[in-house]
Structures are given as structure tokens and as C-alpha cells.
Design a protein around this motif. Structure first.
Motif, mmCIF file in Angstrom:
data_model
loop_
_atom_site.group_PDB
_atom_site.id
_atom_site.type_symbol
_atom_site.label_atom_id
_atom_site.label_comp_id
_atom_site.label_asym_id
_atom_site.label_seq_id
_atom_site.Cartn_x
_atom_site.Cartn_y
_atom_site.Cartn_z
ATOM 1 N N ASP A 75 0.869 -1.108 -0.095
ATOM 2 C CA ASP A 75 -0.094 -0.047 0.044
ATOM 3 C C ASP A 75 0.778 1.365 -0.115
ATOM 4 O O ASP A 75 2.123 1.137 -0.122
ATOM 5 C CB ASP A 75 -0.899 0.011 1.051
ATOM 6 C CG ASP A 75 -0.396 0.210 2.633
ATOM 7 O OD1 ASP A 75 0.975 0.552 2.390
ATOM 8 O OD2 ASP A 75 -1.046 -0.454 3.685
ATOM 9 N N HIS A 76 0.220 2.511 0.152
ATOM 10 C CA HIS A 76 0.895 3.740 -0.022
ATOM 11 C C HIS A 76 2.073 3.896 1.272
ATOM 12 O O HIS A 76 2.899 4.411 1.103
ATOM 13 C CB HIS A 76 0.166 4.849 -0.058
ATOM 14 C CG HIS A 76 -0.871 5.268 1.287
ATOM 15 N ND1 HIS A 76 -1.517 4.219 1.926
ATOM 16 C CD2 HIS A 76 -0.724 6.103 2.432
ATOM 17 C CE1 HIS A 76 -2.017 4.602 3.196
ATOM 18 N NE2 HIS A 76 -1.385 5.673 3.264
ATOM 19 N N GLU A 77 2.071 3.101 2.355
ATOM 20 C CA GLU A 77 2.918 3.163 3.427
ATOM 21 C C GLU A 77 3.885 2.170 3.215
ATOM 22 O O GLU A 77 4.528 1.883 4.165
ATOM 23 C CB GLU A 77 2.251 3.352 4.658
ATOM 24 C CG GLU A 77 1.251 4.281 4.798
ATOM 25 C CD GLU A 77 0.647 4.448 6.425
ATOM 26 O OE1 GLU A 77 0.397 3.330 7.036
ATOM 27 O OE2 GLU A 77 0.268 5.547 6.877
ATOM 28 N N GLY A 78 3.828 1.119 2.207
ATOM 29 C CA GLY A 78 4.687 0.025 2.126
ATOM 30 C C GLY A 78 4.464 -1.094 2.703
ATOM 31 O O GLY A 78 5.207 -1.898 3.143
ATOM 32 N N ARG A 79 3.221 -1.241 2.978
ATOM 33 C CA ARG A 79 2.754 -2.691 3.880
ATOM 34 C C ARG A 79 1.974 -3.326 2.787
ATOM 35 O O ARG A 79 0.915 -3.064 2.208
ATOM 36 C CB ARG A 79 1.898 -2.211 5.051
ATOM 37 C CG ARG A 79 2.487 -1.300 5.959
ATOM 38 C CD ARG A 79 1.683 -0.754 7.093
ATOM 39 N NE ARG A 79 0.696 -0.013 6.512
ATOM 40 C CZ ARG A 79 -0.325 0.431 7.089
ATOM 41 N NH1 ARG A 79 -0.423 0.726 8.447
ATOM 42 N NH2 ARG A 79 -1.386 1.374 6.637
ATOM 43 N N TYR A 80 2.237 -4.804 2.954
ATOM 44 C CA TYR A 80 1.429 -5.870 2.150
ATOM 45 C C TYR A 80 0.160 -6.028 3.148
ATOM 46 O O TYR A 80 0.545 -6.403 4.445
ATOM 47 C CB TYR A 80 2.476 -6.933 1.683
ATOM 48 C CG TYR A 80 3.336 -6.791 0.805
ATOM 49 C CD1 TYR A 80 2.495 -6.795 -0.631
ATOM 50 C CD2 TYR A 80 4.725 -6.561 0.780
ATOM 51 C CE1 TYR A 80 3.397 -6.648 -1.715
ATOM 52 C CE2 TYR A 80 5.395 -6.223 -0.550
ATOM 53 C CZ TYR A 80 4.665 -6.553 -1.710
ATOM 54 O OH TYR A 80 5.684 -6.255 -2.719
ATOM 55 N N ASP A 81 -0.826 -6.597 2.698
ATOM 56 C CA ASP A 81 -1.890 -7.373 3.310
ATOM 57 C C ASP A 81 -2.220 -8.534 2.496
ATOM 58 O O ASP A 81 -2.580 -8.527 1.271
ATOM 59 C CB ASP A 81 -3.006 -6.229 3.120
ATOM 60 C CG ASP A 81 -4.361 -6.897 4.153
ATOM 61 O OD1 ASP A 81 -3.948 -8.012 4.517
ATOM 62 O OD2 ASP A 81 -5.240 -6.031 4.427
ATOM 63 N N ALA A 82 -1.988 -9.624 3.351
ATOM 64 C CA ALA A 82 -2.244 -10.812 2.672
ATOM 65 C C ALA A 82 -3.674 -11.269 2.303
ATOM 66 O O ALA A 82 -4.087 -12.202 1.738
ATOM 67 C CB ALA A 82 -1.598 -12.082 3.519
ATOM 68 N N ARG A 83 -4.604 -10.616 3.163
ATOM 69 C CA ARG A 83 -5.941 -10.683 3.144
ATOM 70 C C ARG A 83 -6.643 -10.202 2.024
ATOM 71 O O ARG A 83 -6.785 -8.834 2.009
ATOM 72 C CB ARG A 83 -6.776 -10.646 4.451
ATOM 73 C CG ARG A 83 -8.060 -11.088 4.619
ATOM 74 C CD ARG A 83 -8.611 -11.052 5.988
ATOM 75 N NE ARG A 83 -8.621 -9.454 6.380
ATOM 76 C CZ ARG A 83 -9.592 -8.708 6.138
ATOM 77 N NH1 ARG A 83 -10.781 -9.051 5.600
ATOM 78 N NH2 ARG A 83 -9.664 -7.394 6.680
ATOM 79 N N TYR A 84 -7.240 -10.739 0.975
ATOM 80 C CA TYR A 84 -8.196 -10.098 0.032
ATOM 81 C C TYR A 84 -9.379 -10.066 0.341
ATOM 82 O O TYR A 84 -10.126 -10.951 0.798
ATOM 83 C CB TYR A 84 -8.013 -10.873 -1.120
ATOM 84 C CG TYR A 84 -8.512 -10.152 -2.663
ATOM 85 C CD1 TYR A 84 -7.896 -9.144 -3.178
ATOM 86 C CD2 TYR A 84 -9.983 -10.213 -2.886
ATOM 87 C CE1 TYR A 84 -8.542 -8.557 -4.308
ATOM 88 C CE2 TYR A 84 -10.706 -9.601 -4.098
ATOM 89 C CZ TYR A 84 -9.831 -8.682 -4.529
ATOM 90 O OH TYR A 84 -10.456 -8.074 -5.639
ATOM 91 N N ASP A 85 -10.050 -8.908 0.399
ATOM 92 C CA ASP A 85 -11.455 -8.456 0.520
ATOM 93 C C ASP A 85 -11.997 -7.296 -0.290
ATOM 94 O O ASP A 85 -11.463 -6.242 -0.215
ATOM 95 C CB ASP A 85 -11.528 -8.040 2.305
ATOM 96 C CG ASP A 85 -12.980 -8.054 2.657
ATOM 97 O OD1 ASP A 85 -13.647 -7.844 1.739
ATOM 98 O OD2 ASP A 85 -13.019 -7.519 3.804
ATOM 99 N N GLN A 86 -12.965 -7.668 -1.049
ATOM 100 C CA GLN A 86 -13.390 -6.804 -2.110
ATOM 101 C C GLN A 86 -14.340 -5.605 -1.314
ATOM 102 O O GLN A 86 -14.434 -4.454 -1.979
ATOM 103 C CB GLN A 86 -14.508 -7.404 -2.856
ATOM 104 C CG GLN A 86 -13.903 -8.319 -3.949
ATOM 105 C CD GLN A 86 -14.860 -8.622 -5.242
ATOM 106 O OE1 GLN A 86 -14.728 -9.969 -5.623
ATOM 107 N NE2 GLN A 86 -15.497 -7.778 -5.689
ATOM 108 N N GLU A 87 -14.485 -5.775 -0.179
ATOM 109 C CA GLU A 87 -15.292 -4.368 0.687
ATOM 110 C C GLU A 87 -14.040 -3.644 0.978
ATOM 111 O O GLU A 87 -14.492 -2.369 1.444
ATOM 112 C CB GLU A 87 -16.172 -5.161 1.672
ATOM 113 C CG GLU A 87 -16.978 -6.031 1.402
ATOM 114 C CD GLU A 87 -18.006 -5.463 0.290
ATOM 115 O OE1 GLU A 87 -18.178 -4.161 0.564
ATOM 116 O OE2 GLU A 87 -18.075 -6.186 -0.701
ATOM 117 N N LYS A 88 -12.799 -3.949 0.792
ATOM 118 C CA LYS A 88 -11.711 -2.871 1.361
ATOM 119 C C LYS A 88 -11.570 -1.748 0.504
ATOM 120 O O LYS A 88 -11.783 -2.045 -0.693
ATOM 121 C CB LYS A 88 -10.393 -3.731 1.875
ATOM 122 C CG LYS A 88 -10.657 -4.643 2.958
ATOM 123 C CD LYS A 88 -9.098 -4.872 3.236
ATOM 124 C CE LYS A 88 -8.298 -5.786 2.221
ATOM 125 N NZ LYS A 88 -7.160 -6.429 2.647
#
Length: 202
Positions: A75-88
Motif C-alpha cells: 500500500d501507500h505506506e509500504g505494507r503488504y496485506d495478505a487478506r483479499y477483501d472486495q469490501e476494503k
């Protein structure tokens, strides 16, 4: 008792029907309610919103019209998120494809990723990981998209610096441009030839 060795499962190319199953919009088919596609950031997602656009060329310089790409980024702060959620508001994973029309471009809507660190704690320049599938390619190709307006960070990036020839590094740099007055980056992928994109063996 001897161990029985099983034969290797044969490989198969990703086409020519990849669009029908995974890129419904590009194929002109109705999309599903739950679809992983090329809008990775909603309007309310924090960060600098950008459009990515590009073509895929074969070794003869011809457009590849049935290529399928997967994008994975921080993301814009350099963090990966392993959880995909179409509501995010933002998901760091998306899919896109070249099209069968005259332009045959792929596009994606996302936010520009921030600086992140590798396992050794070394800063890496903002980048997007790209996997490419296409007819005639048995094992998908891996590359990275970097940004031309991050020259200082690019010069220190540990992965870019693994590439010995400076001119080859240029094949991973997306060029800043505008589309409909909004910030965009063009990233063309060349599968073969003198300007072949650098691909990585993961």
C-alpha cells in the motif's frame, strides 16, 4: 519397501481461453459479483491514485492480444496485506489483461506503493510485482514495475542493482504520463528481442 516415483504432471500453456475464465470483462462477457479485477483502489483509498497502462509485445514487435497479468503490491505506506477483501478500499492484488481491440492495452487502477524493506531490512524502491500469462508460455513470467519519478530510490534498490547492465534496468521503469488529465504510468512488456523486459526466476 521401495518408494514409487510418480511421473511429472505435464505442463500446459495458459491460452488461448484465459480471458474467458479469468478476464471476463476483457473478453466481453458478463462479470461475476465477486471478481478479482483491475480496480485495486476505490476512490476513498488513501494514497496517490494512479492508472497503470501498457502493451505486451512478442519478439517480432507484434501486440500480444491475449496476455493476462496479475499485480501484487504494497500500500501507500509500504505494507503488504495478505487478506483479499472486495469490501476494503484498497487491495494489493489485482488482475488485468490485454484486449482484442485495436489498442490491445492492459490497464489497472491503484495507488502508488510506498517504500518497503526486504527480509534483510534493506529499503526497496516503490514497485509492483507482475506475473504474466499468455498463450505459448508454459511457465508464467515474473517481473517488476518501478516508477521513473523515484530515481533516487531506484538507484539504491537491491533488486534493480542485481541487473548488471544499466540499459536492462530501464525495461523495468514505468514512464510517467497523463490519461484524461490524471496521473498515469506506462509500462510496456517485451517478451523477446533487443529490448526484452527483465524477468526474474522465483
Amino acid at each position: 519397501m521401495p518408494v514409487e516415483l510418480l511421473p511429472e504432471t505435464p505442463s500446459q500453456t495458459a491460452g488461448p481461453y484465459v480471458h474467458i475464465g479469468l478476464a471476463l470483462e476483457a473478453a466481453g462477457n458478463p462479470t461475476r459479483e465477486q471478481e478479482v479485477w483491475n480496480r485495486m483502489a476505490r476512490a476513498e483509498a488513501p494514497g496517490q491514485h494512479i492508472t497503470l497502462v501498457g502493451h505486451v509485445y512478442d519478439g517480432n514487435g507484434h501486440l500480444v492480444r491475449d496476455a493476462f497479468l496479475e499485480l501484487w503490491q504494497a500500500d501507500h505506506e509500504g505494507r503488504y496485506d495478505a487478506r483479499y477483501d472486495q469490501e476494503k478500499p484498497f487491495n494489493g492484488f489485482g488482475r488485468t489483461a490485454t484486449t482484442f481491440d485495436a489498442g490491445s492495452a492492459w490497464t489497472a487502477q491503484t495507488v502508488k506503493p510506498g517504500v518497503l524493506h526486504n527480509a534483510a531490512g534493506v529499503p526497496m524502491a516503490p514497485h509492483i510485482n507482475v506475473s504474466l500469462f499468455a498463450r505459448g508460455i508454459n511457465i508464467h513470467l515474473h517481473t517488476r514495475l518501478y516508477f521513473e519519478d523515484e530515481a533516487e530510490a531506484n538507484a539504491k534498490d537491491p533488486v534493480l542493482n542485481l541487473i548488471e547492465q544499466p540499459q536492462r534496468r530501464e525495461t523495468l521503469i514505468a514512464r510517467r504520463c497523463e490519461i484524461d488529465g490524471k496521473l498515469a504510468y506506462r509500462f510496456d512488456i517485451r517478451l523477446q528481442g533487443e529490448e526484452e523486459t527483465v524477468f526474474f526466476d522465483f
